[in-house]
Design a protein around this motif. Structure first.
Motif, PDB file in Angstrom:
ATOM      1  N   LYS A 179       0.830  -1.205   0.000  1.00  0.00           N
ATOM      2  CA  LYS A 179       0.000   0.000   0.000  1.00  0.00           C
ATOM      3  C   LYS A 179       0.860   1.249   0.000  1.00  0.00           C
ATOM      4  N   SER A 180       1.930   1.244   0.791  1.00  0.00           N
ATOM      5  CA  SER A 180       2.830   2.395   0.840  1.00  0.00           C
ATOM      6  C   SER A 180       3.546   2.596  -0.489  1.00  0.00           C
ATOM      7  N   VAL A 181       3.934   1.503  -1.146  1.00  0.00           N
ATOM      8  CA  VAL A 181       4.585   1.599  -2.455  1.00  0.00           C
ATOM      9  C   VAL A 181       3.661   2.288  -3.448  1.00  0.00           C
ATOM     10  N   GLN A 182       2.385   1.938  -3.444  1.00  0.00           N
ATOM     11  CA  GLN A 182       1.426   2.575  -4.347  1.00  0.00           C
ATOM     12  C   GLN A 182       1.320   4.072  -4.093  1.00  0.00           C
ATOM     13  N   GLN A 183       1.443   4.463  -2.833  1.00  0.00           N
ATOM     14  CA  GLN A 183       1.286   5.866  -2.464  1.00  0.00           C
ATOM     15  C   GLN A 183       2.551   6.680  -2.695  1.00  0.00           C
ATOM     16  N   THR A 184       3.705   6.005  -2.855  1.00  0.00           N
ATOM     17  CA  THR A 184       4.985   6.693  -3.024  1.00  0.00           C
ATOM     18  C   THR A 184       5.308   6.745  -4.507  1.00  0.00           C
TER      19      THR A 184
END
Length: 301
Positions: A151-156
């Motif tokens: 999820k964090s990868v998608q947001q970064t």
């Protein structure tokens, strides 16, 4: 959409690799141009790869996923069980699946492979969750830590490739706490059960997750098993030594790690959390999750 009798359909996702795959558009079209048996179709919205796959699926066709693991995930979930052959042109962020499928070709991949290679069958992971929702995964599933990282990868959006996964790991780890799970693992000849907090939970068909992490070093795509890797609750400051072990694939003998081959896994989450399949994020997952292997469930080239 124009219907035609092309043998090879290249489903190109320009949004892969956080939009950087767009730069490959001219290169791909030039490679395919002149071939009467091939066509490039470009996706224009989230989920479009799956829609194209459903529309183009027919006998003797090969659908080439031009993107990352998420593009493969969409296409496979659109046509799994229909006898369609899938190819992979890796232009995504991590390209985890192809690193197990063709580990020697990841740095020198071009489209000539698809016209010369023969098909082979690989396993799939089948997942039921929520209110009878169902999805397949080709490479990996993660709940808790790895779900939150995905999820964090998608947001970064400003970090490319594997560096994005390292950044996401550090960002998630800052306030992460082990997740309470009830886990039932069906082994070849027995059943294993766990009722305790878990730091990291992954089920893999392939060997690699997050670009470089060899979470399942013994995984084989066609062995009829899924590889389960569980890191029990450990102090947060100790996790960094496990990161180094994951990178080398030597964590599986650690006493805090459970690593085994399974035909099915059942997980019960008491509170909603994040799950990923092939890097695609499924948020607010709670209750019973049933995971099983589909032996030789996908034809690949």
């Amino acid at each position: 959409m124009v219907k035609n009798f092309f043998r090879y359909i290249f489903i190109f996702n320009p949004a892969a690799d956080k939009g950087r795959a767009f730069r490959k558009s001219q290169w791909l079209h030039e490679l395919v141009s002149g071939r009467k048996d091939s066509l490039v179709i470009t996706t224009t919205y989230a989920g479009h790869a799956g829609d194209i796959a459903r529309c183009e699926a027919r006998e003797n066709i090969c659908l080439i996923a031009c993107g990352g693991d998420g593009t493969i995930h969409d296409i496979v979930n659109a046509v799994a069980g229909a006898g369609i052959t899938i190819g992979v042109l890796p232009i995504g962020s991590a390209n985890d699946f192809i690193k197990t499928l063709y580990p020697d070709k990841i740095d020198s991949f071009d489209i000539t492979h698809f016209y010369n290679a023969s098909c082979k069958n690989v396993d799939l992971g089948s997942v039921f969750y929520g209110k009878a929702e169902h999805r397949y995964f080709v490479n990996s599933l993660g709940i808790g830590l790895t779900g939150s990282i995905a999820k964090s990868v998608q947001q970064t959006t400003w970090l490319k490739g594997e560096s994005g996964y390292i950044y996401a790991l550090l960002r998630v780890l800052f306030d992460y706490v082990p997740l309470a799970m009830t886990i039932k693992i069906t082994l070849e000849n027995s059943i294993m059960e766990l009722h305790e907090p878990v730091f990291a939970f992954s089920v893999l068909n392939g060997k690699i997750e997050g670009g470089k992490f060899r979470i399942a070093p013994h995984a084989e795509l066609s062995d009829g098993f899924l590889d389960v890797c569980i890191l029990k609750a450990v102090p947060k400051h100790e996790f960094f030594r496990y990161v180094l072990k994951y990178l080398r694939g030597i964590h599986i003998t650690d006493p805090q790690v459970i690593y085994c081959k399974a035909t099915a896994v059942e997980v019960i989450l008491e509170k909603p959390h994040v799950m990923h399949m092939d890097g695609e994020v499924y948020d607010n997952i709670c209750g019973r999750i049933t995971i099983s292997v589909v032996s030789n469930g996908l034809s690949v080239i």
